[in-house]
Motif scaffolding. Structure first.
Motif, mmCIF file in Angstrom:
data_model
loop_
_atom_site.group_PDB
_atom_site.id
_atom_site.type_symbol
_atom_site.label_atom_id
_atom_site.label_comp_id
_atom_site.label_asym_id
_atom_site.label_seq_id
_atom_site.Cartn_x
_atom_site.Cartn_y
_atom_site.Cartn_z
ATOM 1 N N LEU A 118 10.850 9.938 1.645
ATOM 2 C CA LEU A 118 10.930 8.189 1.585
ATOM 3 C C LEU A 118 9.608 7.616 1.510
ATOM 4 O O LEU A 118 9.493 6.460 1.472
ATOM 5 C CB LEU A 118 11.463 7.988 3.170
ATOM 6 C CG LEU A 118 13.057 8.366 3.285
ATOM 7 C CD1 LEU A 118 13.423 7.827 4.747
ATOM 8 C CD2 LEU A 118 13.892 7.994 2.340
ATOM 9 N N HIS A 119 8.570 8.615 1.501
ATOM 10 C CA HIS A 119 7.104 7.998 1.112
ATOM 11 C C HIS A 119 6.899 7.362 -0.198
ATOM 12 O O HIS A 119 6.023 6.467 -0.375
ATOM 13 C CB HIS A 119 6.264 8.848 1.570
ATOM 14 C CG HIS A 119 6.131 10.007 0.740
ATOM 15 N ND1 HIS A 119 6.312 11.501 1.192
ATOM 16 C CD2 HIS A 119 5.906 10.234 -0.530
ATOM 17 C CE1 HIS A 119 6.314 12.227 0.284
ATOM 18 N NE2 HIS A 119 5.945 11.716 -0.869
ATOM 19 N N TYR A 120 8.030 7.724 -1.154
ATOM 20 C CA TYR A 120 7.812 6.974 -2.221
ATOM 21 C C TYR A 120 8.300 5.589 -2.477
ATOM 22 O O TYR A 120 8.001 4.918 -3.276
ATOM 23 C CB TYR A 120 8.739 7.656 -3.211
ATOM 24 C CG TYR A 120 8.308 9.292 -3.587
ATOM 25 C CD1 TYR A 120 7.336 9.252 -4.597
ATOM 26 C CD2 TYR A 120 8.661 10.108 -3.040
ATOM 27 C CE1 TYR A 120 6.579 10.592 -4.760
ATOM 28 C CE2 TYR A 120 8.486 11.702 -3.469
ATOM 29 C CZ TYR A 120 7.194 11.796 -4.148
ATOM 30 O OH TYR A 120 6.723 12.931 -4.518
ATOM 31 N N LEU A 121 8.899 5.061 -1.315
ATOM 32 C CA LEU A 121 9.532 3.797 -1.408
ATOM 33 C C LEU A 121 8.473 2.725 -0.875
ATOM 34 O O LEU A 121 7.686 2.656 0.409
ATOM 35 C CB LEU A 121 10.730 3.642 -0.270
ATOM 36 C CG LEU A 121 11.908 4.644 -0.402
ATOM 37 C CD1 LEU A 121 12.809 4.515 0.382
ATOM 38 C CD2 LEU A 121 12.571 4.272 -2.314
ATOM 39 N N PHE A 149 2.822 11.175 8.230
ATOM 40 C CA PHE A 149 2.714 9.817 8.870
ATOM 41 C C PHE A 149 1.298 9.789 9.489
ATOM 42 O O PHE A 149 0.973 10.240 10.484
ATOM 43 C CB PHE A 149 3.732 9.631 9.904
ATOM 44 C CG PHE A 149 5.062 9.620 9.449
ATOM 45 C CD1 PHE A 149 5.796 8.571 8.929
ATOM 46 C CD2 PHE A 149 5.781 10.627 9.886
ATOM 47 C CE1 PHE A 149 7.056 8.606 8.418
ATOM 48 C CE2 PHE A 149 7.011 10.984 9.453
ATOM 49 C CZ PHE A 149 7.835 9.925 8.790
ATOM 50 N N PRO A 150 0.303 9.068 9.026
ATOM 51 C CA PRO A 150 -1.085 9.004 9.442
ATOM 52 C C PRO A 150 -1.117 7.940 10.684
ATOM 53 O O PRO A 150 -0.199 7.243 10.904
ATOM 54 C CB PRO A 150 -1.780 8.456 8.533
ATOM 55 C CG PRO A 150 -0.889 7.685 7.393
ATOM 56 C CD PRO A 150 0.312 8.286 7.638
ATOM 57 N N PRO A 151 -1.841 8.499 11.758
ATOM 58 C CA PRO A 151 -1.979 7.426 12.805
ATOM 59 C C PRO A 151 -2.581 6.219 12.725
ATOM 60 O O PRO A 151 -3.220 6.062 11.494
ATOM 61 C CB PRO A 151 -2.659 8.425 14.029
ATOM 62 C CG PRO A 151 -3.493 9.078 12.977
ATOM 63 C CD PRO A 151 -2.839 9.571 11.941
ATOM 64 N N ASP A 152 -2.497 5.230 13.379
ATOM 65 C CA ASP A 152 -3.021 4.002 13.457
ATOM 66 C C ASP A 152 -4.785 4.238 13.390
ATOM 67 O O ASP A 152 -5.234 5.074 14.382
ATOM 68 C CB ASP A 152 -2.891 3.041 14.313
ATOM 69 C CG ASP A 152 -1.378 2.530 14.287
ATOM 70 O OD1 ASP A 152 -1.077 2.064 13.154
ATOM 71 O OD2 ASP A 152 -0.406 2.855 14.999
ATOM 72 N N GLY A 153 -5.369 3.694 12.635
ATOM 73 C CA GLY A 153 -6.993 3.788 12.457
ATOM 74 C C GLY A 153 -7.639 5.001 11.768
ATOM 75 O O GLY A 153 -7.051 6.151 11.822
ATOM 76 N N SER A 154 -8.426 4.801 10.805
ATOM 77 C CA SER A 154 -8.919 5.993 10.103
ATOM 78 C C SER A 154 -9.638 7.008 10.816
ATOM 79 O O SER A 154 -9.623 8.173 10.231
ATOM 80 C CB SER A 154 -9.903 5.074 8.932
ATOM 81 O OG SER A 154 -10.936 4.684 9.523
ATOM 82 N N PRO A 155 -10.309 6.716 11.686
ATOM 83 C CA PRO A 155 -11.047 7.923 12.612
ATOM 84 C C PRO A 155 -10.035 8.964 12.931
ATOM 85 O O PRO A 155 -10.080 10.111 12.746
ATOM 86 C CB PRO A 155 -11.752 7.193 13.844
ATOM 87 C CG PRO A 155 -12.013 5.993 13.303
ATOM 88 C CD PRO A 155 -10.709 5.282 12.501
ATOM 89 N N GLY A 211 4.347 3.152 -3.030
ATOM 90 C CA GLY A 211 4.835 3.903 -2.002
ATOM 91 C C GLY A 211 4.464 3.496 -0.573
ATOM 92 O O GLY A 211 4.030 2.389 -0.666
ATOM 93 N N ASN A 212 4.485 4.317 0.371
ATOM 94 C CA ASN A 212 4.168 3.882 1.819
ATOM 95 C C ASN A 212 3.430 4.792 2.450
ATOM 96 O O ASN A 212 3.346 5.252 3.712
ATOM 97 C CB ASN A 212 5.357 3.373 2.545
ATOM 98 C CG ASN A 212 6.241 4.688 2.816
ATOM 99 O OD1 ASN A 212 6.069 5.356 3.506
ATOM 100 N ND2 ASN A 212 7.343 4.479 2.116
ATOM 101 N N ARG A 213 2.583 5.729 1.639
ATOM 102 C CA ARG A 213 2.003 6.900 2.182
ATOM 103 C C ARG A 213 1.151 6.647 3.399
ATOM 104 O O ARG A 213 0.858 7.519 4.153
ATOM 105 C CB ARG A 213 1.257 7.768 1.094
ATOM 106 C CG ARG A 213 2.117 8.579 -0.067
ATOM 107 C CD ARG A 213 1.642 9.090 -1.075
ATOM 108 N NE ARG A 213 2.453 9.425 -2.044
ATOM 109 C CZ ARG A 213 2.575 10.838 -2.067
ATOM 110 N NH1 ARG A 213 2.286 11.623 -1.066
ATOM 111 N NH2 ARG A 213 3.495 11.238 -3.000
ATOM 112 N N HIS A 214 0.379 5.483 3.242
ATOM 113 C CA HIS A 214 -0.335 5.030 4.317
ATOM 114 C C HIS A 214 0.013 4.375 5.404
ATOM 115 O O HIS A 214 -0.754 3.892 6.305
ATOM 116 C CB HIS A 214 -1.529 4.325 3.540
ATOM 117 C CG HIS A 214 -2.296 5.052 2.515
ATOM 118 N ND1 HIS A 214 -2.961 6.233 2.634
ATOM 119 C CD2 HIS A 214 -2.172 4.790 1.122
ATOM 120 C CE1 HIS A 214 -3.500 6.645 1.495
ATOM 121 N NE2 HIS A 214 -3.228 5.863 0.480
ATOM 122 N N LEU A 215 1.367 4.176 5.476
ATOM 123 C CA LEU A 215 2.036 3.598 6.693
ATOM 124 C C LEU A 215 1.800 4.638 7.878
ATOM 125 O O LEU A 215 2.237 5.643 7.823
ATOM 126 C CB LEU A 215 3.296 3.303 6.718
ATOM 127 C CG LEU A 215 3.727 2.118 5.641
ATOM 128 C CD1 LEU A 215 5.189 1.757 5.585
ATOM 129 C CD2 LEU A 215 3.052 0.792 6.092
#
Length: 249
Positions: A118-121, A149-155, A211-215
Motif C-alpha cells: 500500500l505504500h505505492y498509493l 512505517f517511519p516514526p514521526d521526526g527525522s532523528p 506513493g506514501n513511503r514517508h508517511l
C-alpha cells in the motif's frame, strides 16, 4: 522457479519478512477465532506469498487476493492455485471493490491484509482505499498491514532505519550475491513464456504517483481514524518494519 526467486529477492526489502508474515497470520487467526469460514482480502497480493501462508494457517478461510500486475497474478494462480481467488484490479481506483465480485448481502470481509504494497498509493488515494476497506469490513473486522512505517521526526526515523539495516546485516538478508528487484524483473522479461504478460504489464503499469513511503505511523493512524477505523495500533516492529492493525468498531 520464479516464485522461489521472488521470495529470495524480497528478503532484501522487508526486515524479518517471515516473522512479519507470521505476525500477520497470528493477528488474523485471533480475529477470526470462532468464525466458520472467514473471508480474507489480500491487498497487493503479488504472486500469492501472504495468501499462501494464510491458507496454510487458516485452511477454512476464503481468500480473495487482489493485484494489478498480470505477471505476478499469473505466477500466483500457477504456483498457489488453491490459496486464493485472484482478482485483477487497481487498488484505490474508483469502483475497484466492484471487481472483487462480493455479494454484499452475504460476503462480509473479516480481515483485510497487506504487506509491502500500500505504500505505492499517494496519500489521497490511500485515504479513499482505507474508506473503501472500512465499508467492506464487518464490525470488529480489521486491516492488518505489514510495511515500512517511519516514526514521526527525522532523528527517530534515522534510528529505526539504522536498526533495520543492522538487523538485516546480522541475518544475512542483504547478501551481495542475491538477486534484487531490478535483476529479477530483467530475468522475467527475458523468459519467452512470460513475454506477453510482461509486455501487458509495461503497457498498463501506471506512472509513479509518489506513493506514501514517508508517511509516519502517526499519519497512517490519522488517515485510518478519518476513514472510520476506531482503534489503530502497531503490534510488531523491527527497525521501521511494522505490522499496523486498524480495528473497525
Amino acid at each position: 522457479m520464479w516464485v522461489e526467486r521472488w521470495e529470495r529477492q524480497q528478503q532484501r526489502y522487508a526486515v524479518d519478512r517471515e516473522e512479519r508474515f507470521a505476525v500477520i497470520a497470528d493477528v488474523t487467526e485471533h480475529l477470526c477465532a470462532g468464525r466458520d469460514r472467514p473471508l480474507l482480502l489480500d491487498l497487493g497480493c503479488g504472486p500469492g506469498s501472504l495468501s499462501a501462508r494464510l491458507a496454510r494457517r487458516l485452511p477454512d478461510a476464503d481468500i480473495v487476493a487482489v493485484d494489478m500486475d498480470p505477471v505476478l497474478l499469473e505466477l500466483g494462480r500457477t504456483h498457489h492455485p488453491d490459496a486464493a481467488r485472484y482478482v485483477d484490479a487497481v487498488i484505490g481506483e474508483d469502483g475497484w471493490t466492484d471487481a472483487l465480485e462480493l455479494d454484499r448481502s452475504v460476503d462480509v470481509v473479516d480481515v483485510a491484509v497487506s504487506t509491502t504494497a500500500l505504500h505505492y498509493l499517494p496519500a489521497p488515494v490511500l485515504l479513499r482505499t482505507y474508506r473503501a476497506l472500512a465499508a467492506l469490513l464487518r464490525p470488529g473486522g480489521a486491516l492488518v498491514n505489514g510495511d515500512h512505517f517511519p516514526p514521526d521526526g527525522s532523528p527517530c526515523s534515522d534510528l529505526t532505519a539504522h536498526v533495520g539495516r543492522r538487523r538485516a546485516e546480522r541475518t544475512g538478508a542483504h547478501g551481495s550475491e542475491d538477486e534484487d528487484w531490478e535483476s529479477w524483473w530483467q530475468a522475467v522479461a527475458a523468459d519467452p513464456e512470460l513475454t506477453d504478460l510482461f509486455e501487458q504489464r509495461e503497457r498498463t503499469r501506471p506512472s509513479s504517483g509518489g506513493g506514501n513511503r514517508h508517511l509516519s505511523v502517526g499519519h497512517h493512524t490519522q488517515l485510518l481514524h478519518e476513514a472510520g477505523f476506531g482503534h489503530v495500533t502497531p503490534v510488531w516492529q523491527v527497525g521501521d518494519s511494522c505490522v499496523l492493525v486498524a480495528l473497525k468498531d
